[in-house]
Design a protein around this motif. Sequence first.
Motif, PDB file in Angstrom:
ATOM      1  N   ASP A 147     -12.776 -18.923  27.083  1.00 24.18           N
ATOM      2  CA  ASP A 147     -12.621 -17.467  27.087  1.00 24.18           C
ATOM      3  C   ASP A 147     -11.800 -16.913  25.928  1.00 24.18           C
ATOM      4  OD1 ASP A 147     -14.192 -16.849  29.378  1.00 24.18           O
ATOM      5  OD2 ASP A 147     -12.612 -17.746  30.610  1.00 24.18           O
ATOM      6  N   LEU A 148     -11.358 -17.764  25.012  1.00 24.06           N
ATOM      7  CA  LEU A 148     -10.606 -17.279  23.860  1.00 24.06           C
ATOM      8  C   LEU A 148     -11.384 -16.234  23.055  1.00 24.06           C
ATOM      9  CD1 LEU A 148      -8.104 -17.270  22.059  1.00 24.06           C
ATOM     10  CD2 LEU A 148      -9.018 -19.326  20.925  1.00 24.06           C
ATOM     11  N   PRO A 149     -12.695 -16.396  22.800  1.00 21.84           N
ATOM     12  CA  PRO A 149     -13.419 -15.344  22.072  1.00 21.84           C
ATOM     13  C   PRO A 149     -13.392 -13.986  22.791  1.00 21.84           C
ATOM     14  CG  PRO A 149     -14.673 -17.379  22.041  1.00 21.84           C
ATOM     15  CD  PRO A 149     -13.524 -17.588  23.003  1.00 21.84           C
ATOM     16  N   LEU A 150     -13.423 -13.991  24.114  1.00 24.80           N
ATOM     17  CA  LEU A 150     -13.323 -12.742  24.874  1.00 24.80           C
ATOM     18  C   LEU A 150     -11.960 -12.104  24.653  1.00 24.80           C
ATOM     19  CD1 LEU A 150     -14.228 -10.631  26.944  1.00 24.80           C
ATOM     20  CD2 LEU A 150     -13.495 -12.238  28.746  1.00 24.80           C
ATOM     21  N   LEU A 151     -10.918 -12.896  24.699  1.00 26.06           N
ATOM     22  CA  LEU A 151      -9.576 -12.363  24.466  1.00 26.06           C
ATOM     23  C   LEU A 151      -9.470 -11.757  23.068  1.00 26.06           C
ATOM     24  CD1 LEU A 151      -6.827 -11.954  25.729  1.00 26.06           C
ATOM     25  CD2 LEU A 151      -6.174 -14.214  24.880  1.00 26.06           C
ATOM     26  N   ARG A 152     -10.082 -12.390  22.095  1.00 24.06           N
ATOM     27  CA  ARG A 152     -10.092 -11.822  20.738  1.00 24.06           C
ATOM     28  C   ARG A 152     -10.848 -10.489  20.699  1.00 24.06           C
ATOM     29  NH1 ARG A 152     -10.916 -17.671  18.448  1.00 24.06           N
ATOM     30  NH2 ARG A 152      -8.812 -18.107  17.663  1.00 24.06           N
ATOM     31  N   ARG A 153     -11.929 -10.366  21.460  1.00 29.49           N
ATOM     32  CA  ARG A 153     -12.680  -9.104  21.510  1.00 29.49           C
ATOM     33  C   ARG A 153     -11.875  -7.992  22.174  1.00 29.49           C
ATOM     34  NH1 ARG A 153     -18.314  -9.178  23.871  1.00 29.49           N
ATOM     35  NH2 ARG A 153     -18.290  -7.118  22.922  1.00 29.49           N
ATOM     36  N   ALA A 186      -2.732  -3.915  18.984  1.00 27.76           N
ATOM     37  CA  ALA A 186      -3.339  -5.232  18.775  1.00 27.76           C
ATOM     38  C   ALA A 186      -2.265  -6.261  18.427  1.00 27.76           C
ATOM     39  CB  ALA A 186      -4.381  -5.168  17.667  1.00 27.76           C
ATOM     40  N   GLU A 187      -2.521  -7.481  18.831  1.00 25.56           N
ATOM     41  CA  GLU A 187      -1.591  -8.576  18.596  1.00 25.56           C
ATOM     42  C   GLU A 187      -2.053  -9.418  17.409  1.00 25.56           C
ATOM     43  OE1 GLU A 187       0.084  -9.597  22.989  1.00 25.56           O
ATOM     44  OE2 GLU A 187      -1.968 -10.254  22.597  1.00 25.56           O
ATOM     45  N   THR A 188      -1.123 -10.177  16.849  1.00 23.15           N
ATOM     46  CA  THR A 188      -1.464 -11.121  15.794  1.00 23.15           C
ATOM     47  C   THR A 188      -2.266 -12.274  16.400  1.00 23.15           C
ATOM     48  OG1 THR A 188       0.495 -12.497  16.120  1.00 23.15           O
ATOM     49  CG2 THR A 188       0.717 -10.601  14.604  1.00 23.15           C
ATOM     50  N   GLU A 189      -2.925 -13.047  15.548  1.00 23.31           N
ATOM     51  CA  GLU A 189      -3.665 -14.221  16.033  1.00 23.31           C
ATOM     52  C   GLU A 189      -2.735 -15.177  16.771  1.00 23.31           C
ATOM     53  OE1 GLU A 189      -6.874 -16.975  16.680  1.00 23.31           O
ATOM     54  OE2 GLU A 189      -6.719 -14.810  16.439  1.00 23.31           O
ATOM     55  N   GLU A 190      -1.530 -15.352  16.262  1.00 22.56           N
ATOM     56  CA  GLU A 190      -0.559 -16.225  16.923  1.00 22.56           C
ATOM     57  C   GLU A 190      -0.235 -15.710  18.333  1.00 22.56           C
ATOM     58  OE1 GLU A 190       4.099 -17.011  16.232  1.00 22.56           O
ATOM     59  OE2 GLU A 190       2.829 -17.610  14.540  1.00 22.56           O
ATOM     60  N   ALA A 229      -1.058 -17.525  21.970  1.00 23.83           N
ATOM     61  CA  ALA A 229       0.005 -17.720  22.962  1.00 23.83           C
ATOM     62  C   ALA A 229      -0.373 -17.070  24.293  1.00 23.83           C
ATOM     63  CB  ALA A 229       1.324 -17.159  22.433  1.00 23.83           C
ATOM     64  N   ARG A 230      -0.964 -15.877  24.244  1.00 23.63           N
ATOM     65  CA  ARG A 230      -1.415 -15.202  25.472  1.00 23.63           C
ATOM     66  C   ARG A 230      -2.481 -16.054  26.172  1.00 23.63           C
ATOM     67  NH1 ARG A 230      -1.150 -10.389  27.524  1.00 23.63           N
ATOM     68  NH2 ARG A 230      -0.121  -9.549  25.691  1.00 23.63           N
ATOM     69  N   HIS A 231      -3.421 -16.569  25.403  1.00 18.54           N
ATOM     70  CA  HIS A 231      -4.484 -17.410  25.966  1.00 18.54           C
ATOM     71  C   HIS A 231      -3.877 -18.612  26.687  1.00 18.54           C
ATOM     72  CE1 HIS A 231      -8.411 -19.214  26.382  1.00 18.54           C
ATOM     73  NE2 HIS A 231      -8.092 -20.217  25.598  1.00 18.54           N
ATOM     74  N   GLN A 232      -2.884 -19.239  26.079  1.00 12.81           N
ATOM     75  CA  GLN A 232      -2.230 -20.389  26.716  1.00 12.81           C
ATOM     76  C   GLN A 232      -1.509 -19.971  28.001  1.00 12.81           C
ATOM     77  OE1 GLN A 232      -2.708 -23.646  26.001  1.00 12.81           O
ATOM     78  NE2 GLN A 232      -4.195 -22.743  24.593  1.00 12.81           N
ATOM     79  N   ARG A 233      -0.878 -18.790  27.994  1.00 13.06           N
ATOM     80  CA  ARG A 233      -0.228 -18.292  29.215  1.00 13.06           C
ATOM     81  C   ARG A 233      -1.262 -18.071  30.320  1.00 13.06           C
ATOM     82  NH1 ARG A 233       2.441 -15.078  25.534  1.00 13.06           N
ATOM     83  NH2 ARG A 233       1.356 -13.183  26.227  1.00 13.06           N
TER      84      ARG A 233
END
Length: 165
Positions: A15-21, A34-38, A42-46
Amino acid sequence: MNEPTVRLVPWSAADLPLLRRINTPEMRAHVGGAETEEQVLARHQRYLALENGWMFRVELPSGEAAGSVAFWSRVWHDEPVYESGWDVLPEFQGQGIASAAVRAVLAAAREDGRHRWLHAFPSVANAPSNAVCRKASFTLVGETEFEYPPGRFMRSNDWRYDLTA
Protein backbone atom coordinates in the motif's frame (compact mmCIF):
# COMPACT_ATOMS: atom_id res chain seq x y z
CA MET A 1 -29.12 7.56 -2.55
CA ASN A 2 -27.57 4.13 -2.03
CA GLU A 3 -24.30 4.08 -0.17
CA PRO A 4 -21.43 2.67 -2.24
CA THR A 5 -19.98 -0.70 -1.34
CA VAL A 6 -16.47 -0.61 0.05
CA ARG A 7 -14.24 -3.23 1.58
CA LEU A 8 -11.67 -2.56 4.28
CA VAL A 9 -8.43 -4.40 3.56
CA PRO A 10 -5.72 -4.44 6.26
CA TRP A 11 -2.79 -2.19 5.33
CA SER A 12 0.17 -4.02 3.81
CA ALA A 13 3.60 -3.30 2.37
CA ALA A 14 1.94 -3.14 -1.06
CA ASP A 15 0.00 0.00 0.00
CA LEU A 16 2.98 2.38 -0.10
CA PRO A 17 1.98 3.66 -3.60
CA LEU A 18 -1.48 4.54 -2.22
CA LEU A 19 0.09 6.46 0.64
CA ARG A 20 2.20 8.38 -1.88
CA ARG A 21 -0.97 9.23 -3.85
CA ILE A 22 -2.56 10.55 -0.66
CA ASN A 23 0.51 12.71 0.07
CA THR A 24 -0.38 15.74 -2.04
CA PRO A 25 -0.77 19.36 -0.96
CA GLU A 26 -4.50 19.15 -1.77
CA MET A 27 -5.10 15.91 0.13
CA ARG A 28 -3.10 17.05 3.15
CA ALA A 29 -4.21 20.70 3.20
CA HIS A 30 -6.03 20.33 6.54
CA VAL A 31 -3.36 18.22 8.25
CA GLY A 32 -0.12 20.10 7.87
CA GLY A 33 0.61 19.73 4.15
CA ALA A 34 2.44 17.17 2.08
CA GLU A 35 5.22 15.22 3.74
CA THR A 36 8.74 14.47 2.54
CA GLU A 37 9.50 11.02 1.12
CA GLU A 38 11.28 10.19 4.37
CA GLN A 39 8.16 11.14 6.36
CA VAL A 40 5.93 9.08 4.05
CA LEU A 41 8.16 6.03 4.49
CA ALA A 42 8.12 6.49 8.28
CA ARG A 43 4.30 6.85 8.24
CA HIS A 44 4.02 3.67 6.16
CA GLN A 45 6.13 1.79 8.71
CA ARG A 46 3.94 3.12 11.55
CA TYR A 47 0.85 1.89 9.71
CA LEU A 48 2.39 -1.55 9.24
CA ALA A 49 3.33 -1.75 12.93
CA LEU A 50 0.07 -0.35 14.37
CA GLU A 51 -0.72 -2.39 17.48
CA ASN A 52 -3.64 -0.62 19.12
CA GLY A 53 -6.00 -0.35 16.18
CA TRP A 54 -6.18 -0.98 12.46
CA MET A 55 -5.13 0.79 9.29
CA PHE A 56 -7.08 -0.15 6.16
CA ARG A 57 -7.01 0.39 2.43
CA VAL A 58 -10.50 1.33 1.23
CA GLU A 59 -11.21 -0.90 -1.74
CA LEU A 60 -14.04 -0.66 -4.26
CA PRO A 61 -15.82 -3.76 -5.65
CA SER A 62 -13.59 -3.45 -8.73
CA GLY A 63 -10.53 -3.97 -6.49
CA GLU A 64 -9.40 -0.38 -7.01
CA ALA A 65 -8.02 1.47 -3.98
CA ALA A 66 -10.08 4.58 -3.21
CA GLY A 67 -8.27 5.72 -0.05
CA SER A 68 -7.55 4.76 3.53
CA VAL A 69 -9.31 4.70 6.88
CA ALA A 70 -8.11 3.76 10.35
CA PHE A 71 -8.82 3.68 14.04
CA TRP A 72 -6.34 3.53 16.90
CA SER A 73 -6.29 3.83 20.68
CA ARG A 74 -5.34 7.06 22.41
CA VAL A 75 -6.11 8.93 25.60
CA TRP A 76 -8.42 11.93 25.25
CA HIS A 77 -9.32 14.01 28.30
CA ASP A 78 -7.88 11.30 30.56
CA GLU A 79 -10.05 8.58 29.02
CA PRO A 80 -8.95 5.77 26.69
CA VAL A 81 -10.79 6.13 23.37
CA TYR A 82 -10.35 5.34 19.71
CA GLU A 83 -9.45 8.02 17.21
CA SER A 84 -10.22 7.69 13.51
CA GLY A 85 -9.01 9.33 10.33
CA TRP A 86 -9.56 8.81 6.62
CA ASP A 87 -8.48 9.91 3.15
CA VAL A 88 -10.33 9.44 -0.13
CA LEU A 89 -8.51 10.06 -3.40
CA PRO A 90 -9.82 13.06 -5.37
CA GLU A 91 -11.35 11.01 -8.19
CA PHE A 92 -13.56 9.20 -5.64
CA GLN A 93 -14.59 12.18 -3.51
CA GLY A 94 -18.22 13.28 -3.38
CA GLN A 95 -19.55 9.77 -4.02
CA GLY A 96 -20.25 8.65 -0.43
CA ILE A 97 -17.12 6.49 -0.26
CA ALA A 98 -15.72 8.23 2.82
CA SER A 99 -19.03 7.83 4.66
CA ALA A 100 -19.20 4.15 3.73
CA ALA A 101 -15.59 3.61 4.83
CA VAL A 102 -16.17 5.39 8.15
CA ARG A 103 -19.29 3.32 8.85
CA ALA A 104 -17.24 0.19 8.12
CA VAL A 105 -14.45 1.31 10.43
CA LEU A 106 -17.01 2.03 13.18
CA ALA A 107 -18.12 -1.60 12.88
CA ALA A 108 -14.49 -2.77 13.06
CA ALA A 109 -13.83 -0.64 16.15
CA ARG A 110 -17.03 -1.92 17.78
CA GLU A 111 -15.85 -5.47 17.10
CA ASP A 112 -12.39 -4.67 18.50
CA GLY A 113 -14.26 -3.69 21.64
CA ARG A 114 -11.60 -2.02 23.77
CA HIS A 115 -13.26 1.40 24.08
CA ARG A 116 -16.74 2.88 24.23
CA TRP A 117 -15.99 6.03 22.25
CA LEU A 118 -14.49 6.70 18.84
CA HIS A 119 -13.50 10.30 18.11
CA ALA A 120 -12.64 12.14 14.92
CA PHE A 121 -10.96 15.56 14.87
CA PRO A 122 -11.35 17.16 11.44
CA SER A 123 -10.28 20.77 11.06
CA VAL A 124 -13.19 23.16 11.45
CA ALA A 125 -12.33 24.30 7.90
CA ASN A 126 -12.62 20.77 6.45
CA ALA A 127 -16.29 20.81 5.45
CA PRO A 128 -16.25 17.40 3.67
CA SER A 129 -14.79 15.52 6.67
CA ASN A 130 -17.17 17.25 9.05
CA ALA A 131 -20.04 16.21 6.76
CA VAL A 132 -18.81 12.60 6.88
CA CYS A 133 -19.01 12.72 10.68
CA ARG A 134 -22.59 14.04 10.54
CA LYS A 135 -23.62 11.40 7.96
CA ALA A 136 -22.08 8.63 10.08
CA SER A 137 -24.13 9.77 13.12
CA PHE A 138 -21.27 11.12 15.22
CA THR A 139 -22.18 13.67 17.90
CA LEU A 140 -20.41 17.03 17.77
CA VAL A 141 -18.87 17.58 21.20
CA GLY A 142 -17.48 21.00 20.23
CA GLU A 143 -14.42 22.80 18.93
CA THR A 144 -11.02 22.07 20.38
CA GLU A 145 -7.34 22.82 19.87
CA PHE A 146 -5.83 19.65 18.47
CA GLU A 147 -2.17 18.86 17.91
CA TYR A 148 -1.60 17.43 14.46
CA PRO A 149 0.89 16.90 13.09
CA PRO A 150 2.99 16.80 16.27
CA GLY A 151 4.16 20.28 17.17
CA ARG A 152 1.38 22.02 15.23
CA PHE A 153 -1.98 22.96 16.73
CA MET A 154 -5.13 23.39 14.69
CA ARG A 155 -8.72 24.28 15.44
CA SER A 156 -10.72 21.07 15.12
CA ASN A 157 -14.17 19.77 15.75
CA ASP A 158 -14.34 16.96 18.29
CA TRP A 159 -16.83 14.42 16.95
CA ARG A 160 -17.70 11.39 19.08
CA TYR A 161 -19.44 8.11 18.31
CA ASP A 162 -20.78 5.74 20.98
CA LEU A 163 -19.76 2.23 19.92
CA THR A 164 -22.08 0.68 22.51
CA ALA A 165 -25.23 2.30 21.13
